[in-house]
Enzyme design. Structure first.
Site, PDB file in Angstrom:
ATOM      1  N   LEU A 124       3.943 -32.490  28.916  1.00  0.00           N
ATOM      2  CA  LEU A 124       4.104 -33.797  28.125  1.00  0.00           C
ATOM      3  C   LEU A 124       5.674 -33.910  27.531  1.00  0.00           C
ATOM      4  O   LEU A 124       5.987 -33.184  26.760  1.00  0.00           O
ATOM      5  CB  LEU A 124       3.160 -34.050  27.154  1.00  0.00           C
ATOM      6  CG  LEU A 124       3.463 -35.573  26.380  1.00  0.00           C
ATOM      7  CD1 LEU A 124       3.008 -36.562  27.276  1.00  0.00           C
ATOM      8  CD2 LEU A 124       2.500 -35.593  25.161  1.00  0.00           C
ATOM      9  N   HIS A 233       6.759 -27.302  16.823  1.00  0.00           N
ATOM     10  CA  HIS A 233       7.908 -27.919  16.763  1.00  0.00           C
ATOM     11  C   HIS A 233       7.987 -29.123  16.160  1.00  0.00           C
ATOM     12  O   HIS A 233       6.969 -29.828  16.252  1.00  0.00           O
ATOM     13  CB  HIS A 233       8.608 -27.746  17.950  1.00  0.00           C
ATOM     14  CG  HIS A 233      10.101 -28.120  18.233  1.00  0.00           C
ATOM     15  ND1 HIS A 233      10.516 -29.353  18.051  1.00  0.00           N
ATOM     16  CD2 HIS A 233      11.177 -27.319  18.445  1.00  0.00           C
ATOM     17  CE1 HIS A 233      11.801 -29.164  18.199  1.00  0.00           C
ATOM     18  NE2 HIS A 233      12.356 -28.040  18.408  1.00  0.00           N
TER      19      HIS A 233
END
Length: 347
Positions: A124, A233
């Site tokens: 993604l 992240h």
């Protein structure tokens, strides 16, 4: 904006996406030959010319106003069948001394292939200019993520019982992984970028060959590295939140390089899979359009799969009325069917 299967002539657009994705995006390396192979594998999967357990379904988000690829996402039919699929499993070891009346529990990491045979939602990526609340394409990321569930729901017999998603781990302001610096680099004679590149290219045998088979005590790692275990992240947080809303949860498995979490669920428990329904289609040039719709629709054809936001839900009789523009975008005609998702039920 619409989702469609990647096409054989999308190589330039896919490589541009891979160059923007950057370090740590393992499944989309900037390697033209590898990406061309990925496109061909996906094309053959959509044409149902490969075994079910060896299929890669790769989708792109197409900006119809420019013809550019705004993002991508994918589904791997089953992981670990050809190349070992490794994680660390977070565990606990208890130690005690009866004589000294001392007790201690220590977190450990075990090298694991427990997810072999599961499906994976992956790759993604949304270009930066299509992100952000102030952007008119705010919901592009949701379309990229949720369209995969509509595909899985429509072709449920092609997939196993469970699905997982690997989340990118924490990197500092210098684009370094504290987890790697404290653990991985001591076992692999290469830097993170090279290890990540090899993994992205499917060359994973070195992991099992070089990593220790015994438990790793996290107490030997730096405090900064331990804090990264199971964390994502900053750019991955929206994707993680969407997966959590669908019912995927972290069960203690992490990436062996950056420590990012792997979330998982039984496919039949995923909200979008459970709640989406198939409806017959009618087309009207007078179809009302909502300024912000909660309805996402996907075609029910394998090779001609399309997904997009539409302006309304089904009528009382279950029929879904599309505008001429929506019908063109989804490439359906009157009498066809669409799989419909009310995203308010999965938010």
């Amino acid at each position: 904006m619409r989702i469609r299967p990647i096409a054989r002539d999308d190589i330039e657009g896919l490589q541009a996406l891979s160059q923007q994705a950057g370090v740590g995006f393992t499944s989309l390396p900037d390697n033209r030959e590898f990406l061309a192979g990925k496109i061909e594998a996906a094309a053959r999967a959509f044409e149902e010319r490969t075994p079910v357990d060896d299929r890669l379904y790769f989708f792109v988000l197409e900006d119809e106003t420019t013809g550019e690829l705004a993002g991508c996402s994918a589904i791997v039919g089953q992981v670990g069948r050809e190349v070992p699929f490794y994680h660390y499993r977070l565990g606990t070891l208890a130690h005690s001394s009866v004589q000294l009346d001392l007790h201690r529990t220590i977190d450990t990491l075990f090298l694991s292939s427990d997810h072999t045979g599961d499906a994976e939602v992956c790759s993604l990526f949304l270009r930066p200019e299509y992100r952000g609340e102030a952007n008119k394409h705010l919901r592009s990321g949701a379309l990229l993520s949720k369209a995969r569930w509509l595909f899985i729901a429509q072709f449920r017999d092609r997939f196993p019982a469970k699905v997982l998603a690997e989340m990118r781990g924490v990197f500092d302001e210098h684009n370094r992984s504290p987890f790697w610096d404290s653990l991985g680099k001591h076992f692999f004679p290469m830097d993170f970028d090279e290890a990540d590149r090899l993994t992205g290219l499917g060359q994973k045998s070195f992991i099992g060959e070089l990593m220790p088979k015994f438990p790793i005590y996290t107490t030997f790692m730096s405090e900064e590295a331990r804090a990264c275990i199971g964390q994502v992240h900053r750019h991955t947080r929206p994707a993680l939140e969407m997966l959590k809303k669908e019912g995927l949860r972290w069960e203690g498995y992490i990436d062996i390089f950056d420590g990012g979490p792997t979330v998982e669920a039984y496919i039949d428990d995923v909200r979008a899979v459970r709640t989406s329904r198939v409806h017959p289609v009618e087309i009207s040039k007078d179809a009302p359009v909502q300024s912000v719709s909660r309805w996402m629709a996907a075609s029910t054809a394998m090779n001609a799969f399309r997904a997009a936001w539409i302006g309304r839900g089904p009528g009382e009789d279950g029929t879904l009325v599309l505008s001429e523009e929506e019908a063109r975008r989804l490439e359906v005609s009157a009498g066809d069917t669409l799989r419909l998702l009310d995203t308010q039920e999965t938010s």
